[in-house]
Design a protein around this motif. Structure first.
Motif, PDB file in Angstrom:
ATOM      1  N   ASN A  49      48.874  38.861  77.303  1.00 34.27           N
ATOM      2  CA  ASN A  49      49.861  38.899  76.228  1.00 34.27           C
ATOM      3  C   ASN A  49      50.968  39.871  76.589  1.00 34.27           C
ATOM      4  O   ASN A  49      50.817  40.716  77.472  1.00 34.27           O
ATOM      5  CB  ASN A  49      49.230  39.257  74.877  1.00 34.27           C
ATOM      6  N   SER A  51      54.766  41.893  74.755  1.00 33.11           N
ATOM      7  CA  SER A  51      55.475  42.205  73.506  1.00 33.11           C
ATOM      8  C   SER A  51      56.794  42.908  73.798  1.00 33.11           C
ATOM      9  O   SER A  51      57.011  43.430  74.894  1.00 33.11           O
ATOM     10  CB  SER A  51      54.617  43.098  72.609  1.00 33.11           C
ATOM     11  N   CYS A  68      57.830  41.571  68.575  1.00 28.41           N
ATOM     12  CA  CYS A  68      57.668  40.177  68.996  1.00 28.41           C
ATOM     13  C   CYS A  68      56.534  40.160  70.011  1.00 28.41           C
ATOM     14  O   CYS A  68      56.662  40.713  71.115  1.00 28.41           O
ATOM     15  CB  CYS A  68      58.956  39.639  69.621  1.00 28.41           C
ATOM     16  N   VAL A  69      55.411  39.559  69.633  1.00 20.77           N
ATOM     17  CA  VAL A  69      54.204  39.607  70.456  1.00 20.77           C
ATOM     18  C   VAL A  69      53.670  38.195  70.666  1.00 20.77           C
ATOM     19  O   VAL A  69      53.823  37.331  69.793  1.00 20.77           O
ATOM     20  CB  VAL A  69      53.140  40.510  69.791  1.00 20.77           C
ATOM     21  N   GLN A 110      48.580  41.083  59.724  1.00 23.79           N
ATOM     22  CA  GLN A 110      49.573  40.627  60.687  1.00 23.79           C
ATOM     23  C   GLN A 110      50.319  39.407  60.149  1.00 23.79           C
ATOM     24  O   GLN A 110      51.543  39.311  60.278  1.00 23.79           O
ATOM     25  CB  GLN A 110      48.897  40.310  62.030  1.00 23.79           C
ATOM     26  N   PRO A 122      49.645  36.181  65.503  1.00 28.99           N
ATOM     27  CA  PRO A 122      49.915  37.113  66.606  1.00 28.99           C
ATOM     28  C   PRO A 122      48.625  37.432  67.364  1.00 28.99           C
ATOM     29  O   PRO A 122      47.521  37.312  66.831  1.00 28.99           O
ATOM     30  CB  PRO A 122      50.462  38.350  65.894  1.00 28.99           C
ATOM     31  N   SER A 123      48.763  37.876  68.597  1.00 27.18           N
ATOM     32  CA  SER A 123      47.629  38.197  69.462  1.00 27.18           C
ATOM     33  C   SER A 123      46.654  39.159  68.803  1.00 27.18           C
ATOM     34  O   SER A 123      47.035  40.009  67.991  1.00 27.18           O
ATOM     35  CB  SER A 123      48.144  38.817  70.765  1.00 27.18           C
ATOM     36  N   THR A 126      47.683  42.740  69.051  1.00 33.24           N
ATOM     37  CA  THR A 126      48.973  43.104  68.461  1.00 33.24           C
ATOM     38  C   THR A 126      49.048  44.592  68.118  1.00 33.24           C
ATOM     39  O   THR A 126      50.064  45.255  68.384  1.00 33.24           O
ATOM     40  CB  THR A 126      49.236  42.264  67.198  1.00 33.24           C
ATOM     41  N   HIS A 129      49.855  46.877  70.987  1.00 34.52           N
ATOM     42  CA  HIS A 129      51.293  46.893  71.290  1.00 34.52           C
ATOM     43  C   HIS A 129      52.068  47.693  70.248  1.00 34.52           C
ATOM     44  O   HIS A 129      53.046  48.374  70.579  1.00 34.52           O
ATOM     45  CB  HIS A 129      51.823  45.458  71.335  1.00 34.52           C
ATOM     46  N   ALA A 130      51.622  47.616  68.987  1.00 36.68           N
ATOM     47  CA  ALA A 130      52.351  48.291  67.912  1.00 36.68           C
ATOM     48  C   ALA A 130      52.150  49.806  67.934  1.00 36.68           C
ATOM     49  O   ALA A 130      53.090  50.573  67.659  1.00 36.68           O
ATOM     50  CB  ALA A 130      51.901  47.732  66.561  1.00 36.68           C
TER      51      ALA A 130
END
Length: 682
Positions: A49, A51, A68-69, A110, A122-123, A126, A129-130
């Motif tokens: 994945n 992002s 944006c993921v 999410q 979303p993955s 997520t 990444h956040a």
């Protein structure tokens, strides 16, 4: 690992997506995601994945910070901006204050923060990444990184190789806990350029898309260089002097794996994908295959498609197929027992009890041949085969520098029986002919092509035979099947064609023997040569095809279905059409003889007799000539039946499908002619 970044291509991507209203951040995110996804040694089948943190406008036109993921179900190799759904960033970042968050709660929060509610989920990573501050983050399951980290001393190897450039974390399940752990580790190691999750994969990040991508390629390349130091090779076991061919072995295995259904005579079959090659062969032929192949998957999520371990089969010695079948039956039973014990052992520890999946293997290791992947469809089997080859690659390279070690059995179970995967069980009914392999002869003609299309629409895997191999391939390609050049009047050519089908799919369940040609002439005046030629194609070819198919079906022991294009000429001969009608009449009785002789083995046999179908037998030119001779329009001629309706190739195709689906119908003749009393049987 080659760096594929191109300034020209990157600028072109930005310009291309700008026309769609996509900002530069997301355009470059899409570009590098596709670069990563296009390399199988980095990403496969929805894995990995990426992002980017950027700004977009909401419905009111207000700027919103978003992440944006990669969305669930999107393949990184072909991803487009919609595959990277925008999620409001700040609500996600606030979740870090929580102590616990279930997977279901995570998915829900999410989704309710998506800018577009129609976006994919979303993955599962997520929040990872956040919670990290970086603008661009990339994640892959690089083979080389897995090979160096899937070791008993994997942490030591990785720490020595990467120093403090990468954060090294022990394996843990993806989701909220991993996201918090990664954020905590980064605060302690703020100069790190990425993170390596042992036995899972690698993350890299950067201020720009190129920086994150370059770092991914650099650190994967370092792992490849470390593996190049490996010297150990897999020691090979001694095999029989002559190995039985795949066309003999695969139907036996396919039959052993088939599961009887509640429907009388029905089976839940499987489709195969065979992968040979030097590395796969060396792996399957290894003296210690029982050790290194049973340790677990190369990366955790592969367990969902290929189970925790493959099935090891004995080497199939030529001329000893019965002995191989007996040994394979025992091996499959032991696999099922082992899997059941694994499930019971781990399910007893689970807080929320799970529903056991089927106990059959998804990867078979066959000494002398390589590996065979098993799936509900050819597509599913191919995905499993790709992941199995990754397993072979990673384990082989890991063994070259040490000893392969996967995640724990408990962790494996948690992935395989993940609650979000369990929720999908029982959803979506299979099509009537799913898991079955259908062969259609004369498949490039109007009736054959329509029949192949109709069978594929009902879920069957299709193999198209035709004298014109290029046209057969063209028809099959559109249906996800295979096209094979085959002269059905040659017994050897027929056997060779069926062998290719077995090697591709694993076996054969349905045959539509459709090839034919219409020769005319007054029966008292035709030459022996023409009559014999017609019998070769319109009768003996059907026998060659059916006889070869039956031998495969008998090895599978799951029954089967033979369907013949008999034509109305078999029961309602027309004047000056004896050279065509005589062999067709014989073919009609051939169909019934197969029904009689092989019914006890569950092999059904029926025929279709059709009339006035525009095809290679009845060309537009012939239609025009006949209608003119009768003083009627072409439309009137083609609909000259009780219903006054023209019968098309698609109608004949549907008759074949209906006979294939009818599990308790055999020795039948389906008439498809719009109503012709003279051709009606019963």
């Amino acid at each position: 690992m080659k760096n594929l970044w191109s300034d020209r291509d990157a600028k072109a991507a930005v310009a291309h997506y700008a026309k769609q209203g996509i900002n530069e951040d997301l355009a470059l995110r899409t570009y590098t995601t596709r670069l990563l996804g296009g390399v199988p040694a980095l990403v496969q089948h929805g894995g990995g994945n990426t992002s980017v943190k950027t700004v977009m406008k909401d419905l009111l036109g207000k700027p919103v910070d978003v992440l944006c993921v990669k969305g669930s179900g999107w393949d990184m190799a072909v991803i487009e901006p919609p595959g990277l759904p925008a999620v409001r960033l700040h609500p996600l970042q606030e979740l870090i204050a929580l102590k616990n968050l279930s997977d279901e709660e995570m998915v829900n929060v999410q989704r309710i923060n998506l800018l577009d509610s129609s976006s994919p989920n979303p993955s599962v990573e997520t929040l990872f990444h956040a919670f990290l501050p970086h603008k661009f983050i990339d994640h892959t399951h690089a083979n080389a990184v897995l090979a160096i980290s899937n070791q008993p001393n994997g942490r030591a190897i990785c720490e020595k190789l990467y120093g403090r450039k990468l954060i090294i974390l022990d394996y843990m399940f993806s989701g909220f806990v991993l996201a918090k752990k990664a954020a905590e580790a980064f605060r302690k190691q703020p100069d790190a350029e990425g993170l390596l999750l042992l036995k899972h994969g690698i993350f890299t990040w950067g201020d720009t898309a190129r920086q994150a991508y370059d770092r991914m390629i650099r650190y994967v390349s370092m792992a490849e260089e470390r593996l190049a130091e490996g010297r150990k090779k897999i020691v090979q076991a001694k095999l029989p002097k002559k190995i039985a061919p795949l066309e003999d072995v695969l139907p036996v295995l396919r039959g052993l794996l088939a599961v009887p259904t509640d429907q009388d005579g029905g089976f839940r079959r499987w489709v195969f994908d065979v992968r040979g090659g030097e590395q796969n062969l060396a792996f399957a032929n290894g003296k210690d295959v029982a050790r290194y192949s049973q340790q677990g998957t190369a990366t955790p999520e592969h367990v969902i498609r290929i189970k925790p371990w493959p099935l090891i089969l004995p080497a199939p010695e030529a001329g000893k197929l019965e002995e191989f079948a007996a040994a394979a039956r025992v091996a499959i039973a032991k696999f099922a027992d082992k899997y059941t014990a694994y499930f019971n052992r781990q399910n007893a520890k689970a807080e929320q009890k799970k529903i056991m999946l089927d106990v059959l293997p998804r990867v078979l290791l066959i000494p002398g041949h390589g590996l065979v992947a098993v799936g509900k469809s050819r597509k599913e089997a191919s995905v499993a085969a790709d992941q199995a080859e990754t397993m072979v690659e990673v384990i082989t390279r890991a063994e070259s520098i040490g000893r392969f070690e996967s995640i724990s059995e408990r962790d494996m179970f948690d992935i395989e029986y993940w609650s979000l995967e369990q929720a999908k069980l029982g959803k979506g009914a299979e099509k009537p002919l799913a898991r079955q392999v259908a062969v259609i002869t004369g498949g490039a003609g109007a009736i054959g092509a329509a029949t192949a299309k109709a069978f594929a629409a009902e879920g069957a895997e299709v193999a198209v035979f035709d004298l014109d191999g290029a046209r057969a391939a063209e028809v099959a390609k559109k249906l996800g099947g295979i096209g094979i050049a085959c002269d059905v009047t040659s017994p050897d050519a027929v056997k060779a064609a069926f062998a290719k089908v077995v090697q591709h799919f694993g076996g054969v369940d349905i045959v539509v023997s459709n090839a034919g040609n219409a020769w005319g002439g007054r029966i008292g005046e035709v030459s022996d040569e023409l009559l014999r030629r017609s019998f070769e194609l319109n009768f003996f070819s059907h026998q060659y095809v059916a006889q070869t198919a039956v031998q495969i079906m008998l090895k599978q022991k799951t029954g089967g279905c033979l369907l013949f294009n008999a034509s109305k000429q078999a029961v309602n001969p027309g004047p000056d059409f004896g050279p065509y009608g005589l062999p067709k009449a014989a073919t009609l009785f051939l169909s019934r003889q197969y029904a009689l002789d092989y019914g006890a083995e569950g092999i059904r046999s029926s025929a279709v007799n059709a009339d006035r179908i525009r095809s290679g037998l009845l060309t537009d030119e012939m239609v025009a000539k006949r209608s003119k001779a009768r003083g009627v329009s072409e439309k009137e001629y083609m609909s000259g039946n009780l219903l006054k309706r023209e019968v098309k190739a698609e109608d004949v195709a549907q008759a074949f499908v209906q006979l294939a689906v009818a599990q308790k119908t055999t020795a039948a003749v389906a008439t498809v002619d719009g109503g012709n009393i003279a051709a009606a049987l019963r």
